[in-house]
Design a protein around this motif. Structure first.
Motif, PDB file in Angstrom:
ATOM      1  N   ALA A 137       0.757  -1.131  -0.082  1.00 16.70           N
ATOM      2  CA  ALA A 137      -0.037   0.153  -0.072  1.00 16.70           C
ATOM      3  C   ALA A 137       0.854   1.299   0.031  1.00 16.70           C
ATOM      4  O   ALA A 137       0.166   2.335   0.156  1.00 16.70           O
ATOM      5  CB  ALA A 137      -1.100   0.030   1.310  1.00 16.70           C
ATOM      6  N   SER A 138       2.331   1.133   0.074  1.00 17.92           N
ATOM      7  CA  SER A 138       3.095   2.446   0.056  1.00 17.92           C
ATOM      8  C   SER A 138       2.693   3.290  -1.089  1.00 17.92           C
ATOM      9  O   SER A 138       2.577   4.401  -1.032  1.00 17.92           O
ATOM     10  CB  SER A 138       4.323   2.089   0.298  1.00 17.92           C
ATOM     11  OG  SER A 138       4.999   1.002  -0.821  1.00 17.92           O
ATOM     12  N   GLN A 139       2.647   2.555  -2.274  1.00 16.51           N
ATOM     13  CA  GLN A 139       2.316   3.559  -3.706  1.00 16.51           C
ATOM     14  C   GLN A 139       0.980   4.122  -3.612  1.00 16.51           C
ATOM     15  O   GLN A 139       0.691   5.178  -4.027  1.00 16.51           O
ATOM     16  CB  GLN A 139       2.455   2.551  -4.853  1.00 16.51           C
ATOM     17  CG  GLN A 139       3.815   2.591  -5.587  1.00 16.51           C
ATOM     18  CD  GLN A 139       3.765   2.088  -6.831  1.00 16.51           C
ATOM     19  OE1 GLN A 139       2.692   1.761  -7.290  1.00 16.51           O
ATOM     20  NE2 GLN A 139       4.963   1.912  -7.513  1.00 16.51           N
ATOM     21  N   TRP A 140       0.136   3.353  -3.024  1.00 18.48           N
ATOM     22  CA  TRP A 140      -1.240   3.888  -2.795  1.00 18.48           C
ATOM     23  C   TRP A 140      -1.142   5.344  -2.157  1.00 18.48           C
ATOM     24  O   TRP A 140      -1.808   6.334  -2.688  1.00 18.48           O
ATOM     25  CB  TRP A 140      -2.347   2.854  -2.142  1.00 18.48           C
ATOM     26  CG  TRP A 140      -2.424   1.748  -2.923  1.00 18.48           C
ATOM     27  CD1 TRP A 140      -1.803   1.546  -4.084  1.00 18.48           C
ATOM     28  CD2 TRP A 140      -3.099   0.684  -2.484  1.00 18.48           C
ATOM     29  NE1 TRP A 140      -2.160  -0.019  -4.575  1.00 18.48           N
ATOM     30  CE2 TRP A 140      -2.822  -0.390  -3.533  1.00 18.48           C
ATOM     31  CE3 TRP A 140      -3.626   0.021  -1.473  1.00 18.48           C
ATOM     32  CZ2 TRP A 140      -3.221  -1.842  -3.416  1.00 18.48           C
ATOM     33  CZ3 TRP A 140      -4.342  -0.872  -1.326  1.00 18.48           C
ATOM     34  CH2 TRP A 140      -4.236  -1.953  -2.391  1.00 18.48           C
ATOM     35  N   LYS A 157       0.071   3.585 -11.329  1.00 18.50           N
ATOM     36  CA  LYS A 157      -0.038   2.196 -12.019  1.00 18.50           C
ATOM     37  C   LYS A 157      -1.522   2.239 -12.654  1.00 18.50           C
ATOM     38  O   LYS A 157      -1.799   1.454 -13.737  1.00 18.50           O
ATOM     39  CB  LYS A 157       0.212   0.884 -11.268  1.00 18.50           C
ATOM     40  CG  LYS A 157       1.868   0.981 -11.036  1.00 18.50           C
ATOM     41  CD  LYS A 157       2.043  -0.673 -10.625  1.00 18.50           C
ATOM     42  CE  LYS A 157       3.501  -0.874 -10.454  1.00 18.50           C
ATOM     43  NZ  LYS A 157       3.728  -2.390  -9.916  1.00 18.50           N
ATOM     44  N   PHE A 158      -2.425   2.973 -12.099  1.00 17.47           N
ATOM     45  CA  PHE A 158      -3.724   2.681 -12.376  1.00 17.47           C
ATOM     46  C   PHE A 158      -4.227   3.721 -13.587  1.00 17.47           C
ATOM     47  O   PHE A 158      -3.450   4.664 -13.768  1.00 17.47           O
ATOM     48  CB  PHE A 158      -4.688   2.878 -11.270  1.00 17.47           C
ATOM     49  CG  PHE A 158      -4.691   2.099 -10.038  1.00 17.47           C
ATOM     50  CD1 PHE A 158      -5.091   0.753 -10.172  1.00 17.47           C
ATOM     51  CD2 PHE A 158      -3.853   2.163  -9.042  1.00 17.47           C
ATOM     52  CE1 PHE A 158      -5.540  -0.231  -9.240  1.00 17.47           C
ATOM     53  CE2 PHE A 158      -3.639   1.263  -7.990  1.00 17.47           C
ATOM     54  CZ  PHE A 158      -4.373  -0.009  -7.949  1.00 17.47           C
ATOM     55  N   PRO A 159      -5.136   3.276 -14.184  1.00 13.09           N
ATOM     56  CA  PRO A 159      -5.525   4.373 -15.615  1.00 13.09           C
ATOM     57  C   PRO A 159      -5.981   5.480 -15.142  1.00 13.09           C
ATOM     58  O   PRO A 159      -6.460   5.784 -13.962  1.00 13.09           O
ATOM     59  CB  PRO A 159      -6.838   3.311 -16.212  1.00 13.09           C
ATOM     60  CG  PRO A 159      -7.218   2.372 -15.149  1.00 13.09           C
ATOM     61  CD  PRO A 159      -6.130   1.915 -14.194  1.00 13.09           C
ATOM     62  N   VAL A 186       1.053  -6.559 -10.495  1.00 13.70           N
ATOM     63  CA  VAL A 186       0.759  -6.838 -12.085  1.00 13.70           C
ATOM     64  C   VAL A 186      -0.790  -6.987 -12.305  1.00 13.70           C
ATOM     65  O   VAL A 186      -1.496  -5.953 -13.164  1.00 13.70           O
ATOM     66  CB  VAL A 186       1.360  -7.947 -12.544  1.00 13.70           C
ATOM     67  CG1 VAL A 186       1.258  -8.215 -13.996  1.00 13.70           C
ATOM     68  CG2 VAL A 186       2.943  -7.719 -12.468  1.00 13.70           C
ATOM     69  N   GLN A 187      -1.241  -7.800 -11.710  1.00 13.88           N
ATOM     70  CA  GLN A 187      -2.612  -8.095 -11.860  1.00 13.88           C
ATOM     71  C   GLN A 187      -3.720  -7.067 -11.549  1.00 13.88           C
ATOM     72  O   GLN A 187      -4.618  -6.778 -12.271  1.00 13.88           O
ATOM     73  CB  GLN A 187      -3.233  -9.606 -11.599  1.00 13.88           C
ATOM     74  CG  GLN A 187      -2.185 -10.487 -11.896  1.00 13.88           C
ATOM     75  CD  GLN A 187      -2.654 -11.970 -11.099  1.00 13.88           C
ATOM     76  OE1 GLN A 187      -3.491 -12.076 -10.741  1.00 13.88           O
ATOM     77  NE2 GLN A 187      -1.555 -13.138 -11.669  1.00 13.88           N
ATOM     78  N   LEU A 188      -3.501  -6.533 -10.470  1.00  8.35           N
ATOM     79  CA  LEU A 188      -4.657  -5.589 -10.010  1.00  8.35           C
ATOM     80  C   LEU A 188      -4.648  -4.352 -10.836  1.00  8.35           C
ATOM     81  O   LEU A 188      -5.754  -3.956 -11.151  1.00  8.35           O
ATOM     82  CB  LEU A 188      -4.023  -4.992  -8.586  1.00  8.35           C
ATOM     83  CG  LEU A 188      -5.275  -4.167  -7.914  1.00  8.35           C
ATOM     84  CD1 LEU A 188      -6.502  -5.048  -7.617  1.00  8.35           C
ATOM     85  CD2 LEU A 188      -4.695  -3.860  -6.247  1.00  8.35           C
ATOM     86  N   PRO A 189      -3.421  -3.776 -11.266  1.00  5.65           N
ATOM     87  CA  PRO A 189      -3.834  -2.632 -12.336  1.00  5.65           C
ATOM     88  C   PRO A 189      -4.437  -2.903 -13.430  1.00  5.65           C
ATOM     89  O   PRO A 189      -5.254  -2.152 -14.008  1.00  5.65           O
ATOM     90  CB  PRO A 189      -2.380  -2.157 -12.334  1.00  5.65           C
ATOM     91  CG  PRO A 189      -1.649  -2.447 -11.108  1.00  5.65           C
ATOM     92  CD  PRO A 189      -2.193  -3.879 -10.799  1.00  5.65           C
ATOM     93  N   ASN A 222     -15.043  -2.155 -14.644  1.00  8.20           N
ATOM     94  CA  ASN A 222     -14.508  -2.439 -13.480  1.00  8.20           C
ATOM     95  C   ASN A 222     -14.189  -1.251 -12.361  1.00  8.20           C
ATOM     96  O   ASN A 222     -14.432  -1.057 -11.014  1.00  8.20           O
ATOM     97  CB  ASN A 222     -13.384  -3.390 -13.251  1.00  8.20           C
ATOM     98  CG  ASN A 222     -13.651  -4.791 -13.910  1.00  8.20           C
ATOM     99  OD1 ASN A 222     -14.935  -4.990 -14.125  1.00  8.20           O
ATOM    100  ND2 ASN A 222     -12.889  -5.479 -14.679  1.00  8.20           N
ATOM    101  N   ALA A 223     -13.691  -0.264 -13.090  1.00  6.97           N
ATOM    102  CA  ALA A 223     -13.106   1.195 -12.432  1.00  6.97           C
ATOM    103  C   ALA A 223     -14.530   1.822 -11.899  1.00  6.97           C
ATOM    104  O   ALA A 223     -14.593   2.189 -10.667  1.00  6.97           O
ATOM    105  CB  ALA A 223     -12.577   1.954 -13.337  1.00  6.97           C
TER     106      ALA A 223
END
Length: 459
Positions: free
Chosen positions: A114-117, A125-127, A175-178, A186-187
């Motif tokens: 969660a540090s990046q969050w 990494k998210f769209p 990898v998979q979550l983003p 989904n977003a």
């Protein structure tokens, strides 16, 4: 529908991450000397620069760092960031207890995923459309929105995470979550879940006090050397994790460059192919125009020939009409002359009869009908003269009927020629019209084909 960045957005985002990174480091580090530049700020700055000029983006970045408490996460050796990790784990224990227990079993702590969050506000990494929504919620509700989104991510991914081990969980978060939220549907579901989740500020304050109390107790109980060693190990782990994230980002950057290069090469190849097709289409259009001009010339020649034939036929019709008119006039004149001659003959016969009746000597030779009584030879001569005159008139009438029949035959032949010419003219016009339609259809099909190929290649 999967989200795909446009080339413009990708170019701007990568440029802001690379080309202006040094300027942002210097600008914010000069403004905020206590914090300086920290890894992760460039992602947030790049997102802001997509919406506003540099000066406004810098002002909004300062506003988020100071007024929304983001800079507190970077102070005092990331102490407040670890407090946020503790609060997130306590919220997991309350809202997602089975996943919390699974993370305890595999020794997966919040700072490992969660540090990046918290440090980048999900911008790494998210769209983009999901990041924009999160930034909007942050500006409206405050930094506690991060907990809503984090819990939403964990809750929607719970079934997959419960099946993973330590390494699998880290790979899933990386990898998979983003990739899962490249789908706009989904977003949207994730943001609806995050907005519907109610997390009170009192609860967060309570967890914050628990964290500080726990830290004080640990500080009193622990040996200073052990505490420093543990802190050192934690910092080394954080450093290794950040280096790994940096390597991952560098790999993604190289991969994106290669993909962009391939897309550019493919676009150039498609452009060359489209140029060739355009040249071929232009050549076909030139050929079609030449064929059109040739057909128009042939049509003009055919029309001219038909016009001449029609003029000729009309002149023959007029000539035949004049001949027929003259023949009718001659026939009427002959009929009038015959009637007049017959009338004159009747009058003359009556006069002769009258004279014969008045003459005593003539009555001896002629009877009441005007015939000669005794001399048969005279009667024969008179009959022969009358028969010859009748035969002559019959011959003249027969000749005139023959001439009339020939004239009618010529008239019928002229009408047949006119019908034949009109038929040929209709066939020629149909051929010209069919040739025009064929040329127009071929040209339109070529243009449609070229336009369809170009639209497909562009899509």
């Amino acid at each position: 529908m999967e989200y795909v960045w446009s080339l413009k957005e990708e170019h701007i985002f990568q440029t802001e991450k690379r080309g202006k990174r040094e300027q942002r480091k210097e600008a914010y580090s000069v403004y905020d000397e206590e914090i300086g530049y920290c890894q992760g700020q460039s992602f947030l700055a790049a997102v802001l620069l997509l919406h506003m000029p540099e000066e406004q983006a810098f002002s909004v970045l300062v506003k988020i760092m100071f007024d929304y408490g983001l800079r507190e996460l970077f102070k005092q050796n990331f102490e407040d960031l670890h407090c946020k990790f503790y609060q997130l784990e306590r919220l997991m224990q309350e809202y997602i207890p089975d996943l919390y227990n699974h993370f305890l079993d595999i020794s997966l702590e919040a700072h490992m995923y969660a540090s990046q969050w918290f440090l980048t506000l999900f911008t790494a990494k998210f769209p983009l459309y999901m990041v924009f929504h999160i930034i909007d919620l942050l500006l409206c509700e405050g930094i506690s929105v991060i907990f809503n989104v984090a819990l939403g991510l964990l809750k929607t991914s719970k079934d997959d995470l419960l099946l993973t081990d330590f390494e699998g969980a880290l790979k899933f978060f990386r990898v998979q979550l983003p990739k899962r939220y490249r789908s706009e549907e989904n977003a949207k579901k994730l943001m609806e879940l995050a907005c519907n989740m109610k997390i009170s500020q009192k609860k967060l304050k309570k967890y914050e006090k628990e964290y500080h109390t726990m830290r004080e107790q640990q500080a009193q109980q622990e040996d200073p050397i052990e505490r420093f060693e543990r802190e050192n190990r934690r910092l080394q782990e954080a450093n290794m994790r950040l280096e790994q994230e940096n390597d991952d980002l560098a790999h993604e950057l190289v991969t994106s460059k290669i993909a962009l290069r391939k897309d550019l090469d493919n676009a150039e190849e498609k452009a060359d192919a489209l140029n060739k097709e355009l040249l071929m289409t232009k050549q076909k259009l030139i050929d079609a125009e030449e064929e059109k001009r040739r057909l128009e010339e042939e049509s003009a020649q055919l029309k001219e020939m038909c016009r001449r034939e029609l003029d000729k036929a009309e002149s023959e019709i007029k000539k035949n009409s004049s001949i027929i008119g003259d023949y009718k006039q001659i026939c009427s004149q002959l009929s009038e002359r015959l009637e007049k001659q017959q009338t004159a003959n009747k009058v003359e016969i009556e006069k002769i009869r009258q004279k014969v009746d008045d003459c005593e000597r003539c009555r001896e030779f002629f009877n009441k009908e005007g015939r000669i009584k005794g001399v048969s030879s005279a009667q024969d001569v008179l009959d022969e003269d009358t028969d010859e005159e009748k035969e002559t008139l019959k011959n003249q009438l027969r000749e005139m009927e023959l001439e009339l029949a020939q004239t009618k035959l010529q008239l019928v032949e002229a009408e047949c020629k006119i019908q034949d010419l009109e038929h040929h003219l209709g066939l020629a016009l149909n051929e010209v019209q069919a040739a025009k339609k064929t040329w127009f259809n071929r040209t339109l099909s070529s243009i449609k084909t070229a336009t369809g190929v170009q639209g497909k290649e562009t899509c």
